[in-house]
Scaffold this motif. Structure first.
Motif, PDB file in Angstrom:
ATOM      1  N   HIS A 143      51.489 -53.277   6.491  1.00 37.75           N
ATOM      2  CA  HIS A 143      52.501 -52.845   7.470  1.00 37.75           C
ATOM      3  C   HIS A 143      52.513 -53.741   8.703  1.00 37.75           C
ATOM      4  O   HIS A 143      53.550 -53.881   9.362  1.00 37.75           O
ATOM      5  N   ARG A 144      51.387 -54.322   9.038  1.00 34.73           N
ATOM      6  CA  ARG A 144      51.258 -55.315  10.113  1.00 34.73           C
ATOM      7  C   ARG A 144      52.022 -54.937  11.381  1.00 34.73           C
ATOM      8  O   ARG A 144      52.888 -55.664  11.856  1.00 34.73           O
ATOM      9  N   PRO A 145      51.730 -53.776  11.960  1.00 27.82           N
ATOM     10  CA  PRO A 145      52.449 -53.367  13.172  1.00 27.82           C
ATOM     11  C   PRO A 145      52.172 -54.296  14.344  1.00 27.82           C
ATOM     12  O   PRO A 145      51.068 -54.849  14.457  1.00 27.82           O
ATOM     13  N   LYS A 146      53.158 -54.449  15.181  1.00 26.02           N
ATOM     14  CA  LYS A 146      52.984 -55.236  16.404  1.00 26.02           C
ATOM     15  C   LYS A 146      52.674 -54.335  17.597  1.00 26.02           C
ATOM     16  O   LYS A 146      52.006 -54.751  18.544  1.00 26.02           O
ATOM     17  N   VAL A 147      53.194 -53.100  17.542  1.00 27.32           N
ATOM     18  CA  VAL A 147      52.932 -52.110  18.589  1.00 27.32           C
ATOM     19  C   VAL A 147      52.684 -50.766  17.915  1.00 27.32           C
ATOM     20  O   VAL A 147      53.422 -50.384  16.999  1.00 27.32           O
ATOM     21  N   ILE A 148      51.652 -50.057  18.364  1.00 27.93           N
ATOM     22  CA  ILE A 148      51.408 -48.688  17.913  1.00 27.93           C
ATOM     23  C   ILE A 148      51.488 -47.779  19.133  1.00 27.93           C
ATOM     24  O   ILE A 148      50.855 -48.040  20.159  1.00 27.93           O
ATOM     25  N   LEU A 149      52.276 -46.723  19.019  1.00 27.60           N
ATOM     26  CA  LEU A 149      52.501 -45.778  20.107  1.00 27.60           C
ATOM     27  C   LEU A 149      51.747 -44.476  19.828  1.00 27.60           C
ATOM     28  O   LEU A 149      51.735 -43.993  18.694  1.00 27.60           O
ATOM     29  N   TYR A 150      51.158 -43.895  20.862  1.00 26.18           N
ATOM     30  CA  TYR A 150      50.329 -42.700  20.719  1.00 26.18           C
ATOM     31  C   TYR A 150      50.861 -41.575  21.616  1.00 26.18           C
ATOM     32  O   TYR A 150      50.842 -41.707  22.841  1.00 26.18           O
ATOM     33  N   PRO A 151      51.319 -40.453  21.033  1.00 21.18           N
ATOM     34  CA  PRO A 151      51.838 -39.354  21.854  1.00 21.18           C
ATOM     35  C   PRO A 151      50.762 -38.374  22.314  1.00 21.18           C
ATOM     36  O   PRO A 151      51.066 -37.443  23.054  1.00 21.18           O
ATOM     37  N   ASN A 152      49.505 -38.548  21.872  1.00 18.35           N
ATOM     38  CA  ASN A 152      48.446 -37.637  22.305  1.00 18.35           C
ATOM     39  C   ASN A 152      47.108 -38.374  22.353  1.00 18.35           C
ATOM     40  O   ASN A 152      47.032 -39.568  22.058  1.00 18.35           O
ATOM     41  N   GLN A 153      46.068 -37.634  22.716  1.00 20.51           N
ATOM     42  CA  GLN A 153      44.733 -38.219  22.844  1.00 20.51           C
ATOM     43  C   GLN A 153      43.794 -37.673  21.771  1.00 20.51           C
ATOM     44  O   GLN A 153      42.622 -37.392  22.017  1.00 20.51           O
ATOM     45  N   ASN A 154      44.314 -37.535  20.572  1.00  8.74           N
ATOM     46  CA  ASN A 154      43.538 -37.056  19.437  1.00  8.74           C
ATOM     47  C   ASN A 154      42.371 -37.999  19.151  1.00  8.74           C
ATOM     48  O   ASN A 154      42.509 -39.216  19.181  1.00  8.74           O
ATOM     49  N   TYR A 155      41.193 -37.442  18.838  1.00  8.25           N
ATOM     50  CA  TYR A 155      40.033 -38.277  18.524  1.00  8.25           C
ATOM     51  C   TYR A 155      40.315 -39.210  17.344  1.00  8.25           C
ATOM     52  O   TYR A 155      39.740 -40.304  17.248  1.00  8.25           O
ATOM     53  N   THR A 156      41.190 -38.784  16.436  1.00  6.73           N
ATOM     54  CA  THR A 156      41.501 -39.595  15.254  1.00  6.73           C
ATOM     55  C   THR A 156      42.173 -40.908  15.628  1.00  6.73           C
ATOM     56  O   THR A 156      42.227 -41.836  14.819  1.00  6.73           O
ATOM     57  N   ASN A 157      42.693 -41.017  16.832  1.00  7.76           N
ATOM     58  CA  ASN A 157      43.293 -42.273  17.272  1.00  7.76           C
ATOM     59  C   ASN A 157      42.307 -43.438  17.197  1.00  7.76           C
ATOM     60  O   ASN A 157      42.710 -44.592  17.025  1.00  7.76           O
ATOM     61  N   PHE A 158      41.019 -43.150  17.340  1.00 13.49           N
ATOM     62  CA  PHE A 158      40.068 -44.235  17.539  1.00 13.49           C
ATOM     63  C   PHE A 158      39.848 -45.094  16.305  1.00 13.49           C
ATOM     64  O   PHE A 158      39.414 -46.230  16.421  1.00 13.49           O
ATOM     65  N   GLY A 159      40.159 -44.577  15.135  1.00 13.81           N
ATOM     66  CA  GLY A 159      40.053 -45.418  13.946  1.00 13.81           C
ATOM     67  C   GLY A 159      41.036 -46.560  13.980  1.00 13.81           C
ATOM     68  O   GLY A 159      40.663 -47.743  13.861  1.00 13.81           O
ATOM     69  N   ILE A 160      42.295 -46.246  14.206  1.00 13.98           N
ATOM     70  CA  ILE A 160      43.342 -47.272  14.181  1.00 13.98           C
ATOM     71  C   ILE A 160      43.335 -48.125  15.446  1.00 13.98           C
ATOM     72  O   ILE A 160      43.851 -49.248  15.445  1.00 13.98           O
ATOM     73  N   LEU A 161      42.728 -47.627  16.511  1.00 14.35           N
ATOM     74  CA  LEU A 161      42.614 -48.441  17.723  1.00 14.35           C
ATOM     75  C   LEU A 161      41.756 -49.684  17.490  1.00 14.35           C
ATOM     76  O   LEU A 161      41.771 -50.611  18.292  1.00 14.35           O
ATOM     77  N   GLY A 162      41.033 -49.711  16.374  1.00 16.85           N
ATOM     78  CA  GLY A 162      40.242 -50.886  16.048  1.00 16.85           C
ATOM     79  C   GLY A 162      41.070 -52.079  15.612  1.00 16.85           C
ATOM     80  O   GLY A 162      40.557 -53.199  15.552  1.00 16.85           O
ATOM     81  N   LEU A 163      42.358 -51.874  15.314  1.00 23.10           N
ATOM     82  CA  LEU A 163      43.221 -52.994  14.931  1.00 23.10           C
ATOM     83  C   LEU A 163      43.459 -53.880  16.142  1.00 23.10           C
ATOM     84  O   LEU A 163      44.041 -53.428  17.145  1.00 23.10           O
ATOM     85  N   ASN A 164      43.011 -55.133  16.062  1.00 19.74           N
ATOM     86  CA  ASN A 164      43.147 -56.021  17.222  1.00 19.74           C
ATOM     87  C   ASN A 164      44.314 -56.990  17.085  1.00 19.74           C
ATOM     88  O   ASN A 164      44.462 -57.916  17.875  1.00 19.74           O
ATOM     89  N   SER A 165      45.170 -56.772  16.096  1.00 26.92           N
ATOM     90  CA  SER A 165      46.321 -57.653  15.905  1.00 26.92           C
ATOM     91  C   SER A 165      47.611 -57.017  16.409  1.00 26.92           C
ATOM     92  O   SER A 165      48.702 -57.488  16.099  1.00 26.92           O
ATOM     93  N   CYS A 166      47.498 -55.933  17.197  1.00 30.69           N
ATOM     94  CA  CYS A 166      48.698 -55.275  17.729  1.00 30.69           C
ATOM     95  C   CYS A 166      48.392 -54.692  19.100  1.00 30.69           C
ATOM     96  O   CYS A 166      47.240 -54.613  19.528  1.00 30.69           O
ATOM     97  N   GLN A 167      49.458 -54.308  19.794  1.00 28.08           N
ATOM     98  CA  GLN A 167      49.337 -53.646  21.090  1.00 28.08           C
ATOM     99  C   GLN A 167      49.266 -52.138  20.864  1.00 28.08           C
ATOM    100  O   GLN A 167      49.962 -51.589  20.003  1.00 28.08           O
ATOM    101  N   HIS A 168      48.445 -51.456  21.648  1.00 28.42           N
ATOM    102  CA  HIS A 168      48.298 -50.007  21.574  1.00 28.42           C
ATOM    103  C   HIS A 168      48.778 -49.410  22.902  1.00 28.42           C
ATOM    104  O   HIS A 168      48.282 -49.800  23.965  1.00 28.42           O
TER     105      HIS A 168
END
Length: 453
Positions: A143-168
């Motif tokens: 999928h190679r996202p360039k930007v990932i948007l987060y509407p909440n502060q769910n702990y599960t966010n932290f897995g995908i936050l490891g992607l360093n090839s996109c903006q969070h």
């Protein structure tokens, strides 16, 4: 001027029961089990849930609606790993994201099959369904996202936050002065897309060693540029009052909800005055943490149904549609310390806010709410007089206009939606420049390989 996105309100109602007691790391209350028979059954329930979820993933993965997007590249992903009970956090972003999809490929990334099916039915945006951490490498490589948007502060966010090839980027699910809006969680994102100057000042006051100017982008409130269809209201001579209380919160310090403390006497007084029409729009999680709030919510619903039976032309409404049409459909709002008060602030129309009955509920004294006369529980039966005063008081009307500008900046039609799309384009451009830049590597580390995968 930006073309507005049309969003049908009726098709975006809360599609799941408000009594679903599913644990969510940001908002829900985790039940405590004693030594009785219930906790002995819990491992079996977890295994059954895991198995049912796995079967649902396999079944949906074979459907064309998901297969056609499983190998697509997307510029922007909205990350939502939650169960349906928290879909209110996503629904408000359908319109702005549908508008963004006119110029960028956009999808909603879900982990839960039930959530994915509801989202797919409610929006034209593609839905990508993954199992969770096991599929994050597929997200990165395919999928190679360039930007990932987060509407909440769910702990599960932290897995995908490891992607360093996109903006969070954190977009939240509404502007407010609640304590989580300036928590240390903000530091994990590349950017915080904030509503306006008030949000930036809040972050400066509360966060240590956080470069607000470098890490935030003002976007206003894009949802106000989305057009929503509204129900037809009879007897237009009535003044329409929106009562939109928040829920009781997952802990006492966030117990802002007024349903149990103020709700019944206020609703009784407003229904008893023929000059008012009431729209009751409780938070979808009302009653999940405290049973009294659920019981009072049920009583209020019964009172409204009885009032409509006695006078069908009154047109009182129990509402669960996506928030939006209310901004133009109501003349005044009654609410609690919650994000919906800040949505209403974009209109600069009269507002009545309740004083939390819970003493430990935190209210920031530097916010616009501190500039309003908060309604105590013992004043709830006087709500008619309070409402009439708010509708006509020139001082409060002027205050609302000033606060609206401070929290949201330019609220002229199309301005917020423009700023949101420009913010996403800026993040994509920065990401693309960084990814394609030749990063110098010290000779001692050259054997490791490329800096960017």
């Amino acid at each position: 001027m930006v073309d507005r996105v049309s969003t049908p309100a009726a098709g975006r109602s809360a599609a799941t029961s408000t009594t679903e007691q599913i644990s969510d790391p940001e908002t829900a209350v985790t039940p405590a089990f004693g030594r009785g028979g219930h906790d002995a059954l819990e491992p079996a329930r977890r295994v059954r849930r895991w198995w049912n979820r796995r079967r649902a993933h396999h079944r949906l993965a074979r459907l064309p609606a998901y297969r056609r997007h499983s190998h697509r590249q997307f510029d922007v992903l909205l990350h939502f790993p939650d169960l349906p009970v928290n879909l209110y956090q996503v629904r408000q972003w359908y319109g702005p994201l549908e508008y963004l999809s006119r110029q960028r490929s956009v999808a909603v990334l879900c982990y839960e099959p039930e959530t994915a099916e509801i989202v797919r039915a409610e929006t034209s945006l593609p839905v990508v369904l993954i199992r969770g951490a096991a599929d994050l490498n597929h997200v990165r490589k395919v999928h190679r996202p360039k930007v990932i948007l987060y509407p909440n502060q769910n702990y599960t966010n932290f897995g995908i936050l490891g992607l360093n090839s996109c903006q969070h980027a954190f977009i939240c699910h509404g502007e407010s002065d609640k304590i989580y809006m300036a928590s240390n969680w903000m530091k994990v994102f590349n950017y915080d897309l904030v509503a306006g100057p008030a949000a930036k000042d809040r972050l400066r006051r509360r966060l240590f060693d956080y470069d607000v100017d470098a890490r935030t982008i003002e976007i206003g409130r894009p949802q106000i540029d989305v057009e929503y269809s509204a129900p037809i209201m009879p007897d237009r001579h009535r003044t329409t009052i929106l009562y939109a209380p928040t829920w009781e919160g997952g802990r006492t310090s966030m117990r802002y909800g007024s349903v149990a403390s103020h709700g019944i006497p206020m609703v009784e007084s407003l229904l008893g005055d023929p000059s008012f029409r009431l729209i009751y729009r409780p938070h979808p999680r009302t009653g999940i943490a405290v049973a009294e709030h659920g019981a009072c919510d049920l009583k209020i619903r019964q009172m409204i149904e009885a009032a409509n039976a006695a006078d069908p032309q009154a047109g009182h409404l129990i509402d669960n549609t996506a928030f939006g049409w209310h901004l133009t459909g109501a003349d005044l709002m009654i609410t609690d310390v919650s994000a919906v008060a800040y949505d209403w602030l974009t209109t600069a129309k009269p507002l009545v806010v309740t004083q939390p009955a819970e003493d430990s509920a935190v209210i920031d004294p530097t916010t616009f709410l501190a500039d309003l006369p908060l309604l105590n529980a013992d004043q709830a039966h006087d709500i008619v007089a309070v409402v009439r005063r708010a509708l006509t008081d020139p001082e409060q009307i002027a205050k609302m206009r000033n606060w609206s500008a401070y929290y949201y900046g330019d609220t002229t039609p199309g301005a917020s939606l423009n700023r949101f799309t420009q913010a996403v384009e800026r993040m994509i451009a920065e990401r693309d420049e960084w990814v394609h830049r030749k990063h110098p590597v010290p000779k001692e580390l050259a054997r490791i390989g490329r800096v960017v995968a």
